[in-house]
Every structure is written in C-alpha cells, then in structure tokens.
Design a protein around this motif. Structure first.
Motif, PDB file in Angstrom:
ATOM      1  N   SER A  81      -7.054   6.947   5.637  1.00  0.00           N
ATOM      2  CA  SER A  81      -8.104   6.126   6.247  1.00  0.00           C
ATOM      3  C   SER A  81      -7.568   4.784   6.725  1.00  0.00           C
ATOM      4  N   GLU A  82      -6.494   4.275   6.092  1.00  0.00           N
ATOM      5  CA  GLU A  82      -5.883   3.016   6.492  1.00  0.00           C
ATOM      6  C   GLU A  82      -4.371   3.161   6.473  1.00  0.00           C
ATOM      7  N   SER A  83      -3.707   2.466   7.380  1.00  0.00           N
ATOM      8  CA  SER A  83      -2.250   2.559   7.471  1.00  0.00           C
ATOM      9  C   SER A  83      -1.580   2.031   6.202  1.00  0.00           C
TER      10      SER A  83
ATOM     11  N   LYS B 210       2.343   1.779   8.647  1.00  0.00           N
ATOM     12  CA  LYS B 210       2.333   0.584   9.475  1.00  0.00           C
ATOM     13  C   LYS B 210       3.709   0.406  10.116  1.00  0.00           C
TER      14      LYS B 210
ATOM     15  N   THR C 116       0.857  -1.186   0.000  1.00  0.00           N
ATOM     16  CA  THR C 116       0.000   0.000   0.000  1.00  0.00           C
ATOM     17  C   THR C 116       0.889   1.231   0.000  1.00  0.00           C
TER      18      THR C 116
END
Length: 247
Positions: free
Chosen positions: A98-100, A132, A43
């Motif tokens: 919104s997400e690591s 992360k 990601t």
C-alpha cells in the motif's frame, strides 16, 4: 505430498526445524548493509517471512516491519511473535504494497521459491515497484552451476518427548531452470517413528543470469555468504548475498 503441504502440516515445528539458524546475526548483517547502501529509511517488508523471526529482529532495531508468506499457519505464528507488524497472505512473485518501502528482504534462500524464471522476473519487478528510490532489495541465493547434489545438511532437536531429525539438500539435474529443495523430517519417541519426505520445486539460475535479470532495475552488489563480515563475493563459492539498490 504437494508443494508447501509439509510446511502447512508442520508449521508448529518450523521454528524447531530452523533452531540452528542465527536469525539475529542475519538480521544485524542486513541492517548494517542497509545503513551503507540504503536511503536512510526504516520501512521494511520480509518476503517469505515464515513465522516472523527476522521481522522480530528488525522491529527491535527500530524498523516499521511487515511480512508476507503463502502459508497462513506460518503467518498466524508470526502475528503472535510480532503483534506490531502487519502480515499478508501473498505470493512473492506478484505481491503488492500500500505504501512504498525502504527495504525488502528475502532470507534463507527463499527467493528460489519462485519456481521458474518467469516468476523470478515478476518477483524482481514487484520488489522494484514496491521500493522507494534508493531502496534496497536483499536476498541470498545459490548458483545452479555449483550445486552439489550429494551435500545434505542435518541436525536434530528435542521437543518434549520427541526427537526430530531434519535433513535438507539442493538438487539440480544439470540443465534447465528448475531445481529442488529436498527435505526429510523424522520424528521419534518411545513408541513410534514418523517420517515426512517432501520436495519443493524452485528456480535454478546462475549468478550471471541472476545479475542480468536484476541490472535493469537495480545497482547490484554481491557479497560473500558470511553474516559476520562484509566481503565482496570472490566468485568461487556457490552461494552469496545480493544487495540491490533501486535505480
């Protein structure tokens, strides 16, 4: 002309202005570094992504990529280039996700668009929060103490009947936390010549200061500014690649 106004007015010419940049070589080099230092994830977020050429390359090698910029016309072009990606209008000094993430990149010395130490600190903290554990924050930077104010980069390109000449150079007056990127764009055709001049305020920082800002958050690795080989920085040149692994 206000800061970033030139990029807004000439967003359609931005890719022409950067035509001599080897986006694929840059992206491939950071992909290799991420394979070495990263956590194995895919990601990715590109800060100051512009029209999205780096995002395109990361998508093509298997990343789930996104980008942010403060310039909506740039993002509109990026969305056309990379319809698979999510792009957001955000300031990189205070961005949120919104997400690591596993990898955050900031190419083309754009980390300096944080136009003061406090904004740079916020950007570093934002990147740390967004990653992360074991995620990597990559950027390239220039040491304020090694800037040559007389050095300019120049290239020309043709589009339809117009010839564009682009010039850019760093300027630092020798003290404080502010430097500038000076830009000149000349557009010439058979009938007219138009010239845009702009100056972007940017943060000035030495590599010693920068490493001190990063160390509380990251394990810091510094490499020569060479996208063909992976070589530790020898402390002689004034630009370098920073690879920062979240602690």
């Amino acid at each position: 002309m206000s800061a970033n106004a030139l990029y807004t007015d000439l967003s359609g010419y931005y890719d022409l202005m950067c035509v001599d940049i080897d986006y694929q070589a840059q992206s491939n080099a950071i992909h290799r570094l991420h394979q070495i230092f990263g956590n194995g994830g895919h990601t990715h977020l590109d800060l100051a992504c512009g029209t999205g050429p780096h995002v395109r390359h990361f998508i093509d090698v298997g990343y789930l990529s996104s980008g942010l910029d403060i310039n909506q016309p740039m993002l509109d072009i990026a969305a056309t280039r990379c319809p698979e990606a999510f792009f957001s209008l955000q300031d990189m000094s205070t961005f949120e996700v919104s997400e690591s993430l596993d990898l955050i990149t900031c190419f083309l010395y754009s980390i300096h668009y944080n136009d003061g130490i406090e904004k740079l600190k916020k950007c570093i903290a934002s990147a740390h929060r967004a990653l992360k554990q074991g995620g990597v924050f990559y950027f390239n930077a220039v040491d304020k103490n090694k800037i040559n104010n007389d050095l300019w980069v120049k290239h020309s390109a043709k589009q339809d009947d117009d010839v564009f000449t682009f010039r850019s150079g760093w300027h630092y007056d020798g003290h404080g936390e502010k430097q500038s990127l000076r830009l000149s764009i000349e557009k010439t055709n058979a009938d007219t010549t138009q010239i845009w001049n702009d100056e972007h305020p940017m943060v000035a920082v030495s590599f010693t200061e920068l490493t001190a800002l990063l160390t509380p958050y990251f394990e810091v690795h510094v490499f020569e500014h060479n996208y063909q080989t992976i070589t530790p920085w020898d402390s002689l040149l004034g630009n370098a690649i920073f690879v920062c692994v979240k602690r």
